[in-house]
Design a protein around this motif. Structure first.
Motif, mmCIF file in Angstrom:
data_model
loop_
_atom_site.group_PDB
_atom_site.id
_atom_site.type_symbol
_atom_site.label_atom_id
_atom_site.label_comp_id
_atom_site.label_asym_id
_atom_site.label_seq_id
_atom_site.Cartn_x
_atom_site.Cartn_y
_atom_site.Cartn_z
ATOM 1 N N GLY A 27 0.787 -1.230 0.000
ATOM 2 C CA GLY A 27 0.000 0.000 0.000
ATOM 3 C C GLY A 27 0.817 1.276 0.000
ATOM 4 N N GLU A 211 -11.814 10.143 -10.485
ATOM 5 C CA GLU A 211 -12.168 9.613 -9.165
ATOM 6 C C GLU A 211 -12.955 8.315 -9.275
ATOM 7 O OE1 GLU A 211 -14.045 12.929 -7.280
ATOM 8 O OE2 GLU A 211 -12.197 14.126 -7.328
ATOM 9 N N ILE A 214 -10.373 5.622 -9.941
ATOM 10 C CA ILE A 214 -9.640 5.307 -8.706
ATOM 11 C C ILE A 214 -10.499 4.446 -7.789
ATOM 12 C CG2 ILE A 214 -8.649 6.280 -6.598
ATOM 13 C CD1 ILE A 214 -7.755 8.691 -8.271
ATOM 14 N N THR A 215 -11.755 4.813 -7.644
ATOM 15 C CA THR A 215 -12.665 4.069 -6.764
ATOM 16 C C THR A 215 -12.834 2.631 -7.233
ATOM 17 O OG1 THR A 215 -13.875 6.078 -6.173
ATOM 18 C CG2 THR A 215 -15.015 3.985 -5.844
ATOM 19 N N VAL A 218 -9.429 0.758 -6.530
ATOM 20 C CA VAL A 218 -9.226 0.535 -5.099
ATOM 21 C C VAL A 218 -10.197 -0.533 -4.593
ATOM 22 C CG1 VAL A 218 -9.436 1.592 -2.814
ATOM 23 C CG2 VAL A 218 -8.273 2.813 -4.664
ATOM 24 N N ARG A 238 -4.202 11.002 -3.696
ATOM 25 C CA ARG A 238 -3.648 10.099 -2.674
ATOM 26 C C ARG A 238 -4.706 9.747 -1.651
ATOM 27 N NH1 ARG A 238 -0.141 12.697 1.872
ATOM 28 N NH2 ARG A 238 -2.297 13.245 2.387
ATOM 29 N N ASP A 239 -5.435 10.749 -1.186
ATOM 30 C CA ASP A 239 -6.459 10.509 -0.172
ATOM 31 C C ASP A 239 -7.601 9.648 -0.711
ATOM 32 O OD1 ASP A 239 -4.939 12.014 1.560
ATOM 33 O OD2 ASP A 239 -6.187 13.817 1.415
ATOM 34 N N GLY A 241 -7.055 7.143 -2.642
ATOM 35 C CA GLY A 241 -6.547 5.786 -2.726
ATOM 36 C C GLY A 241 -5.505 5.545 -3.790
ATOM 37 N N GLN A 243 -1.981 5.243 -5.455
ATOM 38 C CA GLN A 243 -0.652 4.934 -4.935
ATOM 39 C C GLN A 243 0.469 5.461 -5.822
ATOM 40 O OE1 GLN A 243 -1.778 0.439 -4.115
ATOM 41 N NE2 GLN A 243 0.256 0.857 -3.303
#
Length: 283
Positions: A27, A211, A214-215, A218, A238-239, A241, A243
């Motif tokens: 992670g 976003e 990313i969702t 993740v 980053r917040d 998710g 990397q």
């Protein structure tokens, strides 16, 4: 004298693909810098900067294969992980970059499961894939001195694919079902173009698509990254998710750094020698 792949990697300073995968699995957030100047000297400088990974670009940079090899050599004394971004999904090109010794390979414009499967196949030897075997000619094998390169080749590099269109975002669940991909990397600029917002990567529609991707990644436990040259953008991604964050490029750092230095002395940026009409506001 022959050496095993794991022994070769243990002797190297640069991060290996095995170590890179372990960081992603743990992670870790990894900060990267692009090399688009095609300069081995600049690559070496960035490699000593503390960046976790360096991306050598061949899609939008004037790089040739010998130039890529020179930059790879310049980074062998850096502890960073080195990724080469291919200019296309062409199987012959992907094989050449792997033969050149790329420990990381980033492939642009993957838009479907079929695309992802073709890329994985192009980077694996038979029977799993269709990568051509040229070990005796390849820098990756150190010209056959890495005795077990062929059976261990899949462990010697990391594959990252790029998600750069609305079609790719919509197909991401299926893309992530393809075995052999270590991470996905979102390109907001091309994604903006595919959404009808060319040159506007921060448009709300584009950010919503970033976003969303990313969702999805993740949620599937996949390593996901994004180009994020703005500090606030990088923190937000980053917040969410992400990397793998690419936070700058050699040419932009040189341009902004030199302009910023001269601005302290009251100097304005050099005028554009070509007069352009003012762009219409497209927001």
């Amino acid at each position: 004298m022959s050496i095993r792949l794991d022994e070769f990697e243990d002797c190297a300073i640069a991060t290996s693909a095995r170590q890179w995968r372990a960081r992603l699995a743990a992670g870790d957030v990894v900060l990267g810098l692009w090399v688009v100047s095609s300069s081995p000297t600049v690559a070496e400088i960035l490699g000593a900067s503390g960046a976790d990974w360096i991306i050598i670009d061949t899609e939008h940079a004037p790089n040739t294969l010998p130039g890529v090899v020179a930059q790879l050599r310049s980074l062998t004394a850096s502890p960073t992980f080195v990724v080469v971004r291919a200019s296309s999904k062409d199987p012959l090109l992907l094989g050449q970059l792997l033969d050149a010794g790329a420990a990381g390979l980033m492939v642009p414009m993957v838009e479907s499961r079929a695309d992802a499967e073709a890329v994985v196949s192009a980077t694996r030897y038979p029977p799993r894939g269709r990568r051509g075997v040229g070990g005796g000619f390849a820098r990756a094998t150190r010209w056959t001195h890495v005795a077990d390169y062929l059976p261990e080749a899949e462990a010697s590099f990391s594959l990252i694919i790029q998600i750069e269109s609305l079609r790719a975002v919509e197909a991401l669940e299926e893309i992530l079902n393809v075995d052999g991909i270590d991470g996905v990397f979102i390109g907001p600029a091309d994604l903006a173009a595919s959404l009808g917002h060319l040159g506007q990567p921060r448009h709300p529609d584009v950010q919503a698509a970033v976003e969303r991707a990313i969702t999805i990644a993740v949620g599937r436990g996949a390593a996901v990254g994004v180009n994020a040259f703005g500090f606030d953008d990088a923190i937000r991604y980053r917040d969410a998710g992400a990397q793998l964050l690419a936070v700058g490029a050699d040419v932009t750092l040189l341009g902004s750094g030199s302009a910023g230095l001269l601005a302290r002395f009251g100097r304005s940026p050099a005028p554009d020698p070509i007069e352009h009409p003012p762009a219409e506001d497209s927001e």
